[in-house]
Design a protein around this motif. Structure first.
Motif, PDB file in Angstrom:
ATOM      1  N   SER A 145       0.710  -1.225  -0.118  1.00  0.00           N
ATOM      2  CA  SER A 145       0.031  -0.019  -0.031  1.00  0.00           C
ATOM      3  C   SER A 145       0.796   1.317   0.006  1.00  0.00           C
ATOM      4  N   TYR A 146       2.213   1.259   0.512  1.00  0.00           N
ATOM      5  CA  TYR A 146       2.954   2.217   0.351  1.00  0.00           C
ATOM      6  C   TYR A 146       4.004   2.320  -1.049  1.00  0.00           C
ATOM      7  N   PHE A 147       3.704   1.358  -1.898  1.00  0.00           N
ATOM      8  CA  PHE A 147       4.571   1.591  -3.169  1.00  0.00           C
ATOM      9  C   PHE A 147       4.150   2.460  -3.826  1.00  0.00           C
ATOM     10  N   LYS A 148       5.058   3.173  -4.721  1.00  0.00           N
ATOM     11  CA  LYS A 148       4.753   4.219  -5.584  1.00  0.00           C
ATOM     12  C   LYS A 148       3.948   3.398  -6.972  1.00  0.00           C
ATOM     13  N   LYS A 149       3.316   4.137  -7.938  1.00  0.00           N
ATOM     14  CA  LYS A 149       2.769   3.408  -8.828  1.00  0.00           C
ATOM     15  C   LYS A 149       3.736   2.680  -9.829  1.00  0.00           C
ATOM     16  N   ASP A 150       5.136   3.331  -9.961  1.00  0.00           N
ATOM     17  CA  ASP A 150       5.771   2.825 -10.894  1.00  0.00           C
ATOM     18  C   ASP A 150       6.849   1.769 -10.353  1.00  0.00           C
ATOM     19  N   THR A 151       6.566   1.192  -9.060  1.00  0.00           N
ATOM     20  CA  THR A 151       7.184   0.179  -8.454  1.00  0.00           C
ATOM     21  C   THR A 151       7.029  -1.129  -9.333  1.00  0.00           C
ATOM     22  N   ASN A 152       8.165  -1.808  -9.704  1.00  0.00           N
ATOM     23  CA  ASN A 152       7.963  -2.995 -10.395  1.00  0.00           C
ATOM     24  C   ASN A 152       7.739  -4.221  -9.506  1.00  0.00           C
ATOM     25  N   LEU A 153       6.332  -4.697  -9.597  1.00  0.00           N
ATOM     26  CA  LEU A 153       6.010  -5.525  -8.669  1.00  0.00           C
ATOM     27  C   LEU A 153       6.432  -6.980  -8.569  1.00  0.00           C
ATOM     28  N   THR A 154       6.761  -7.372 -10.049  1.00  0.00           N
ATOM     29  CA  THR A 154       7.412  -8.617 -10.155  1.00  0.00           C
ATOM     30  C   THR A 154       8.899  -8.702  -9.870  1.00  0.00           C
ATOM     31  N   LYS A 155       9.532  -7.610 -10.130  1.00  0.00           N
ATOM     32  CA  LYS A 155      11.039  -7.435  -9.529  1.00  0.00           C
ATOM     33  C   LYS A 155      10.976  -7.437  -7.858  1.00  0.00           C
ATOM     34  N   THR A 156      10.133  -6.848  -7.318  1.00  0.00           N
ATOM     35  CA  THR A 156      10.061  -6.783  -6.003  1.00  0.00           C
ATOM     36  C   THR A 156      10.075  -8.159  -5.444  1.00  0.00           C
ATOM     37  N   ALA A 157       8.748  -8.861  -5.994  1.00  0.00           N
ATOM     38  CA  ALA A 157       8.352 -10.229  -5.560  1.00  0.00           C
ATOM     39  C   ALA A 157       9.646 -11.163  -5.835  1.00  0.00           C
ATOM     40  N   PHE A 158      10.184 -10.960  -6.746  1.00  0.00           N
ATOM     41  CA  PHE A 158      11.444 -11.970  -7.037  1.00  0.00           C
ATOM     42  C   PHE A 158      12.551 -11.475  -5.989  1.00  0.00           C
ATOM     43  N   SER A 159      12.863 -10.257  -5.912  1.00  0.00           N
ATOM     44  CA  SER A 159      13.982  -9.971  -4.697  1.00  0.00           C
ATOM     45  C   SER A 159      13.510 -10.618  -3.260  1.00  0.00           C
ATOM     46  N   VAL A 160      12.258 -10.331  -2.991  1.00  0.00           N
ATOM     47  CA  VAL A 160      11.813 -10.680  -1.377  1.00  0.00           C
ATOM     48  C   VAL A 160      11.896 -12.297  -1.436  1.00  0.00           C
ATOM     49  N   SER A 161      11.697 -13.023  -2.591  1.00  0.00           N
ATOM     50  CA  SER A 161      11.619 -14.441  -2.530  1.00  0.00           C
ATOM     51  C   SER A 161      13.122 -14.843  -2.612  1.00  0.00           C
ATOM     52  N   ILE A 162      13.926 -14.179  -3.159  1.00  0.00           N
ATOM     53  CA  ILE A 162      15.452 -14.573  -3.235  1.00  0.00           C
ATOM     54  C   ILE A 162      16.111 -14.526  -2.035  1.00  0.00           C
ATOM     55  N   ILE A 163      15.957 -13.156  -1.326  1.00  0.00           N
ATOM     56  CA  ILE A 163      16.285 -12.828   0.055  1.00  0.00           C
ATOM     57  C   ILE A 163      15.914 -13.622   1.097  1.00  0.00           C
ATOM     58  N   ASP A 164      14.348 -14.268   1.102  1.00  0.00           N
ATOM     59  CA  ASP A 164      13.859 -15.249   1.981  1.00  0.00           C
ATOM     60  C   ASP A 164      14.443 -16.567   1.709  1.00  0.00           C
ATOM     61  N   THR A 165      14.874 -16.966   0.566  1.00  0.00           N
ATOM     62  CA  THR A 165      15.429 -18.213   0.275  1.00  0.00           C
ATOM     63  C   THR A 165      16.858 -18.187   1.173  1.00  0.00           C
ATOM     64  N   PHE A 166      17.582 -17.238   0.814  1.00  0.00           N
ATOM     65  CA  PHE A 166      19.024 -17.061   1.391  1.00  0.00           C
ATOM     66  C   PHE A 166      18.918 -17.342   2.802  1.00  0.00           C
ATOM     67  N   VAL A 167      18.027 -16.377   3.308  1.00  0.00           N
ATOM     68  CA  VAL A 167      18.122 -16.476   4.930  1.00  0.00           C
ATOM     69  C   VAL A 167      17.707 -17.883   5.354  1.00  0.00           C
ATOM     70  N   ALA A 168      16.825 -18.523   4.680  1.00  0.00           N
ATOM     71  CA  ALA A 168      16.438 -20.033   5.176  1.00  0.00           C
ATOM     72  C   ALA A 168      17.653 -21.028   4.952  1.00  0.00           C
ATOM     73  N   ILE A 169      18.454 -20.821   3.982  1.00  0.00           N
ATOM     74  CA  ILE A 169      19.603 -21.491   3.726  1.00  0.00           C
ATOM     75  C   ILE A 169      20.650 -21.256   4.944  1.00  0.00           C
ATOM     76  N   LEU A 170      20.861 -20.011   5.170  1.00  0.00           N
ATOM     77  CA  LEU A 170      21.645 -19.683   6.207  1.00  0.00           C
ATOM     78  C   LEU A 170      21.107 -20.277   7.530  1.00  0.00           C
ATOM     79  N   ALA A 171      19.904 -20.062   7.792  1.00  0.00           N
ATOM     80  CA  ALA A 171      19.382 -20.789   9.065  1.00  0.00           C
ATOM     81  C   ALA A 171      19.572 -22.324   9.032  1.00  0.00           C
ATOM     82  N   GLY A 172      19.655 -23.046   7.843  1.00  0.00           N
ATOM     83  CA  GLY A 172      20.048 -24.507   7.646  1.00  0.00           C
ATOM     84  C   GLY A 172      21.345 -24.633   8.052  1.00  0.00           C
ATOM     85  N   LEU A 173      22.055 -23.829   7.468  1.00  0.00           N
ATOM     86  CA  LEU A 173      23.614 -23.851   7.671  1.00  0.00           C
ATOM     87  C   LEU A 173      24.226 -23.655   9.316  1.00  0.00           C
TER      88      LEU A 173
END
Length: 197
Positions: free
Chosen positions: A143-171
């Motif tokens: 709801s705070y995003f600007k109109k020109d925010t690339n939603l797919t790119k943001t979703a991809f970034s969040v997913s990759i960071i989430d996966t990295f944190v999960a792997i780090l937790a596993g390590l």
């Protein structure tokens, strides 16, 4: 990772769209977009789910309170960067423990013969939980995003960071668990058994 990317990104983009278009919090977004319908309960259930999941985030709140206390009492004075790394970056310590190689092998070596329908369902559940899908957090965030925010790119970034944190937790968890002789099938309590040991 596949479930996070394949399943998570479209759902995340959908929640981003609802939040950005409504410019409202989770409880109000569905009410605003579909007034007079029962969709308002979707947003309210998301808020309820957030309160139920809140117990998992109490550890982070504890860290925050500890840091506030240290800042107020000036306990940051004299600490080096290494002191802070030793406080939080446990992966190096866990991997260096004797017998941790079995934990690394358990985490990183796939056993294709054990992949069943239940594994896919568990992976899907983990993706929903770790990305907060269906809970409304992402809707409020967007709801705070600007109109020109690339939603797919943001979703991809969040997913990759989430996966990295999960792997780090596993390590952190699995090498330490194997090092101290704890079975990795202890479930969610594994972290609370392993880290104190």
């Amino acid at each position: 990772l596949a479930f996070v990317l394949i399943l998570g990104i479209p759902i995340m983009v959908s929640e981003f769209l609802i939040g950005r278009h409504s410019r409202a919090n989770t409880a109000g977004a569905y009410q605003k977009l579909a007034p007079g319908t029962h969709w308002r309960w979707v947003g309210r259930m998301g808020v309820l789910a957030g309160f139920l999941i809140l117990s998992y985030y109490s550890v982070v709140a504890g860290w925050t309170l500890e840091f506030i206390g240290e800042a107020v009492t000036d306990n940051f004075a004299g600490k080096t960067a290494a002191d802070y790394i030793n406080t939080f970056i446990l992966a190096g310590c866990s991997i260096a423990l004797p017998g941790s190689g079995a934990g690394l092998e358990f985490l990183l070596k796939p056993e294709w013969d054990k992949v069943t329908t239940n594994v896919f369902l568990s992976a899907m559940g983990q993706a929903f939980f770790s990305l907060s899908l269906g809970m409304g957090c992402l809707c409020t965030y967007a709801s705070y995003f600007k109109k020109d925010t690339n939603l797919t790119k943001t979703a991809f970034s969040v997913s990759i960071i989430d996966t990295f944190v999960a792997i780090l937790a596993g390590l952190i968890i699995f090498p330490a668990a194997f090092s101290v002789g704890i079975q990795p099938d202890a479930g969610p309590s594994l972290i609370f058994i392993t880290l104190p040991n």
